[in-house]
Design an enzyme around this catalytic site. Structure first.
Site, PDB file in Angstrom:
ATOM      1  N   HIS A 313       0.847  -1.188   0.000  1.00 51.68           N
ATOM      2  CA  HIS A 313       0.000   0.000   0.000  1.00 51.68           C
ATOM      3  C   HIS A 313       0.879   1.233   0.000  1.00 51.68           C
ATOM      4  CE1 HIS A 313      -3.195   2.788   1.016  1.00 51.68           C
ATOM      5  NE2 HIS A 313      -4.022   1.844   0.622  1.00 51.68           N
ATOM      6  N   ASP A 370      -8.090  -5.069  -0.117  1.00 49.44           N
ATOM      7  CA  ASP A 370      -8.607  -5.898  -1.201  1.00 49.44           C
ATOM      8  C   ASP A 370      -8.252  -7.369  -1.069  1.00 49.44           C
ATOM      9  OD1 ASP A 370      -9.881  -3.888  -2.644  1.00 49.44           O
ATOM     10  OD2 ASP A 370      -7.985  -3.202  -3.486  1.00 49.44           O
TER      11      ASP A 370
HETATM   12  N1  ACO Z   1       4.112  -7.784  -4.795  1.00 44.46           N
HETATM   13  C1  ACO Z   1       5.456  -7.792  -4.948  1.00 44.46           C
HETATM   14  N2  ACO Z   1       6.257  -6.720  -4.773  1.00 44.46           N
HETATM   15  C2  ACO Z   1       5.644  -5.556  -4.454  1.00 44.46           C
HETATM   16  C3  ACO Z   1       4.263  -5.467  -4.282  1.00 44.46           C
HETATM   17  C4  ACO Z   1       3.481  -6.630  -4.456  1.00 44.46           C
HETATM   18  N3  ACO Z   1       2.164  -6.592  -4.309  1.00 44.46           N
HETATM   19  N4  ACO Z   1       3.928  -4.189  -3.947  1.00 44.46           N
HETATM   20  C5  ACO Z   1       5.086  -3.498  -3.920  1.00 44.46           C
HETATM   21  N5  ACO Z   1       6.137  -4.345  -4.221  1.00 44.46           N
HETATM   22  C6  ACO Z   1       7.560  -3.980  -4.234  1.00 44.46           C
HETATM   23  C7  ACO Z   1       7.939  -3.186  -5.471  1.00 44.46           C
HETATM   24  O1  ACO Z   1       8.355  -4.032  -6.506  1.00 44.46           O
HETATM   25  C8  ACO Z   1       9.028  -2.291  -4.943  1.00 44.46           C
HETATM   26  O2  ACO Z   1      10.185  -3.084  -4.821  1.00 44.46           O
HETATM   27  P1  ACO Z   1      11.652  -2.409  -5.067  1.00 44.46           P
HETATM   28  O3  ACO Z   1      11.798  -1.366  -3.994  1.00 44.46           O
HETATM   29  O4  ACO Z   1      12.600  -3.544  -4.950  1.00 44.46           O
HETATM   30  O5  ACO Z   1      11.605  -1.803  -6.458  1.00 44.46           O
HETATM   31  C9  ACO Z   1       8.579  -1.962  -3.520  1.00 44.46           C
HETATM   32  O6  ACO Z   1       7.777  -3.085  -3.121  1.00 44.46           O
HETATM   33  C10 ACO Z   1       7.764  -0.668  -3.403  1.00 44.46           C
HETATM   34  O7  ACO Z   1       6.643  -0.768  -4.294  1.00 44.46           O
HETATM   35  P2  ACO Z   1       6.075   0.448  -5.171  1.00 44.46           P
HETATM   36  O8  ACO Z   1       5.325  -0.133  -6.323  1.00 44.46           O
HETATM   37  O9  ACO Z   1       7.176   1.421  -5.453  1.00 44.46           O
HETATM   38  O10 ACO Z   1       5.093   1.107  -4.121  1.00 44.46           O
HETATM   39  P3  ACO Z   1       3.896   2.082  -4.452  1.00 44.46           P
HETATM   40  O11 ACO Z   1       3.590   2.792  -3.199  1.00 44.46           O
HETATM   41  O12 ACO Z   1       4.187   2.882  -5.677  1.00 44.46           O
HETATM   42  O13 ACO Z   1       2.699   1.078  -4.838  1.00 44.46           O
HETATM   43  C11 ACO Z   1       0.848  -0.403  -4.676  1.00 44.46           C
HETATM   44  C12 ACO Z   1       1.701   0.685  -3.967  1.00 44.46           C
HETATM   45  C13 ACO Z   1       0.423   0.097  -6.064  1.00 44.46           C
HETATM   46  C14 ACO Z   1      -0.414  -0.657  -3.858  1.00 44.46           C
HETATM   47  C15 ACO Z   1       1.709  -1.695  -4.813  1.00 44.46           C
HETATM   48  O14 ACO Z   1       2.049  -2.168  -3.519  1.00 44.46           O
HETATM   49  C16 ACO Z   1       0.984  -2.790  -5.601  1.00 44.46           C
HETATM   50  O15 ACO Z   1       1.080  -2.815  -6.834  1.00 44.46           O
HETATM   51  N6  ACO Z   1       0.248  -3.730  -4.904  1.00 44.46           N
HETATM   52  C17 ACO Z   1      -0.528  -4.723  -5.587  1.00 44.46           C
HETATM   53  C18 ACO Z   1      -1.843  -4.136  -6.113  1.00 44.46           C
HETATM   54  C19 ACO Z   1      -2.827  -3.862  -5.003  1.00 44.46           C
HETATM   55  O16 ACO Z   1      -3.077  -4.684  -4.134  1.00 44.46           O
HETATM   56  N7  ACO Z   1      -3.431  -2.667  -5.064  1.00 44.46           N
HETATM   57  C20 ACO Z   1      -4.490  -2.262  -4.112  1.00 44.46           C
HETATM   58  C21 ACO Z   1      -4.004  -1.180  -3.183  1.00 44.46           C
HETATM   59  S1  ACO Z   1      -5.259  -0.805  -2.018  1.00 44.46           S
HETATM   60  C22 ACO Z   1      -6.325   0.177  -2.870  1.00 44.46           C
HETATM   61  O17 ACO Z   1      -5.996   0.886  -3.757  1.00 44.46           O
HETATM   62  C23 ACO Z   1      -7.733   0.088  -2.496  1.00 44.46           C
END
Ligand code: ACO
Length: 433
Positions: A313, A370
């Site tokens: 998140h 979610d």
């Molecule tokens: N699975 C694997 N790795 C992940 C995940 C995941 N679900 N989420 C983040 N990471 C990793 C990234 O690859 C990144 O790794 P790095 O630092 O080695 O490059 C690090 O964790 C940080 O992730 P970002 O994508 O930079 O974080 P951001 O804050 O931009 O994204 C998000 C947040 C979009 C929610 C992300 O965690 C994600 O894609 N999760 C899966 C989709 C999801 O569940 N979305 C619902 C969110 S809740 C809502 O909107 C109601």
């Protein structure tokens, strides 16, 4: 004396004031930066460090896992409140008296009639259309059927107060009808109209699930579960879809148009679309033999686009308090309904592995709202492609509250700047020469 920070650029110092919120959060106010420095701006893709506004609606502390609507904790609201009470609270700022709540509900019921021509538009969509696309289009279409009510004059709010209220009750009255019609059309069921004797949540369930030529029997387990899910989704401060609603509304576009764009923003799998993506992910893990370790490895492999949906998140770096409540609710609902869903076990196994895996621990990736919500929706009989639509239904009060707040505060049009990285000037040479 108010706090400030000093910024030194090429030996010259600029003082910038610090803004402090009621929960002691601090922000550097850079609104004078460009003018004072002769053109320097800040850059922050994804707004990871940027506050877009000051807001009195929802407080969340991602480090401590705290979420409050207008000061009330999400745990208490999810346990004790009624969704419509929460909607009133988010939109107008205070919990309603019983009289206010009853009037609000009556006004919503009165505004819930959907023009018959909207039915014709619904009929024109192909069967394969995604319900989120249909909902966004129909919400936008509402503007055409209610033209005089749609534009709110923010210059003279007093004159527009009634029109704004009319818009609010129309959104809360009509969109549940559109949601349930979308579901019924997809399943070949005749459209069902609301029942004014029922509560708001009860009525949604009836409009959705009433079988033709059969009496509808209310299931209190479903009512309780949906009430809780809607409350948990009702607001989440400046998330992607809410920021979209605020920014669209900042051009003085009307409430329906702004909410329609919020629905589109919510649709994406990184935002509300994750609830559908989680269920599809869990299904494919099950079909692939239930090997959670294999999918954990894929999620960690940077050359693999697979992400563990429902994990991570932007703001929660401890846990998502909504996910904790939903996990317990998933167990309760499945027990009460006597549903044994192997997918719940796969979800729990993934969560357990992730919580002890350094990749997820180091990046502070926890289950989000979610991760378990789809399992409850599925047990309730709601199909996977309707999950994000149910999220949108819950988020309506948040979108409305933020739109209203933005207009009442007379916020300027949202218009970020950029740092240009394209070509410098070059003369035009036509291929026709
Ligand atoms: N699975 C694997 N790795 C992940 C995940 C995941 N679900 N989420 C983040 N990471 C990793 C990234 O690859 C990144 O790794 P790095 O630092 O080695 O490059 C690090 O964790 C940080 O992730 P970002 O994508 O930079 O974080 P951001 O804050 O931009 O994204 C998000 C947040 C979009 C929610 C992300 O965690 C994600 O894609 N999760 C899966 C989709 C999801 O569940 N979305 C619902 C969110 S809740 C809502 O909107 C109601």
């Amino acid at each position: 004396m108010s706090e400030k920070v000093s910024l030194k650029i090429n030996g010259e110092t600029f003082d910038l004031p610090i803004v402090q919120g009621t929960e002691q959060e601090k922000a550097i106010n850079i609104s004078s930066l460009r003018a004072a420095t002769g053109g320097i701006i800040t850059i922050d893709p994804g707004f990871k460090n940027t506050g877009s506004c000051q807001s009195g609606i929802t407080f969340l502390d991602g480090e401590k896992g705290v979420l409050r609507y207008r000061g009330y904790s999400i745990e208490e609201l999810a346990e004790k409140a009624d969704f419509l009470e929460v909607a009133f609270l988010l939109i107008f700022g205070e919990l309603p008296t019983l009289q206010e709540l009853n009037k609000f509900h009556e006004d919503i019921k009165e505004s819930s009639i959907v023009d018959d021509d909207i039915r014709k538009i619904l009929d024109a969509f192909p069967k394969a259309a995604h319900p989120m696309g249909i909902l966004s289009s129909l919400t936008s279409a509402l503007t055409a059927f209610n033209p005089s009510k749609d534009q709110i004059n923010s210059i003279n709010y007093e004159r527009s107060k009634q029109a704004l209220y009319d818009n609010i009750v129309m959104v809360l009255g009509k969109i549940p009808v559109l949601v349930t019609w979308t579901y019924r059309k997809k399943h070949g069921l005749p459209l069902e109209y609301g029942d004014n004797n029922l509560g708001y949540v009860e009525n949604i369930l009836k409009m959705m699930f009433k079988k033709p030529n059969k009496d509808y029997v209310e299931n209190p387990v479903l009512v309780k579960a949906l009430n809780k899910l809607l409350i948990l989704h009702a607001d989440h401060e400046q998330n992607c879809s809410t920021s979209t609603v605020r920014i669209v509304g900042s051009s003085h576009a009307g409430l329906f148009a702004s909410i329609s764009s919020g629905i589109s923003a919510l649709w994406g799998p990184l935002h509300g679309g994750a609830n559908q993506a989680v269920l599809e992910m869990l299904e494919s893990i099950k079909e692939d033999g239930g090997d959670t370790k294999k999918y954990m490895a894929k999620a960690k492999d940077k050359s693999d686009p697979f992400r563990l949906m429902g994990f991570g998140h932007r703001v929660y770096k401890n846990f998502d308090p909504r996910a904790k409540i939903i996990k317990v609710a998933a167990d309760e609902v499945l027990n009460d309904l006597g549903v044994d869903d192997p997918i719940l076990e796969i979800a729990k196994a993934l969560e357990k592995e992730a919580l002890s895996d350094p990749y997820f621990v180091d990046r502070k990736l926890y289950p989000n709202v979610d991760f378990y919500s789809g399992i409850i929706y599925r047990a309730m009989g709601i199909p996977v492609d309707m999950f994000t639509v149910m999220f949108a239904l819950g988020r309506l009060p948040g979108w409305i509250g933020h739109w209203r707040e933005m207009r009442l505060r007379k916020e300027p049009i949202g218009r970020p700047r950029q740092v240009y990285t394209g070509n410098s000037y070059r003369p035009f040479e036509s291929c026709r020469d």
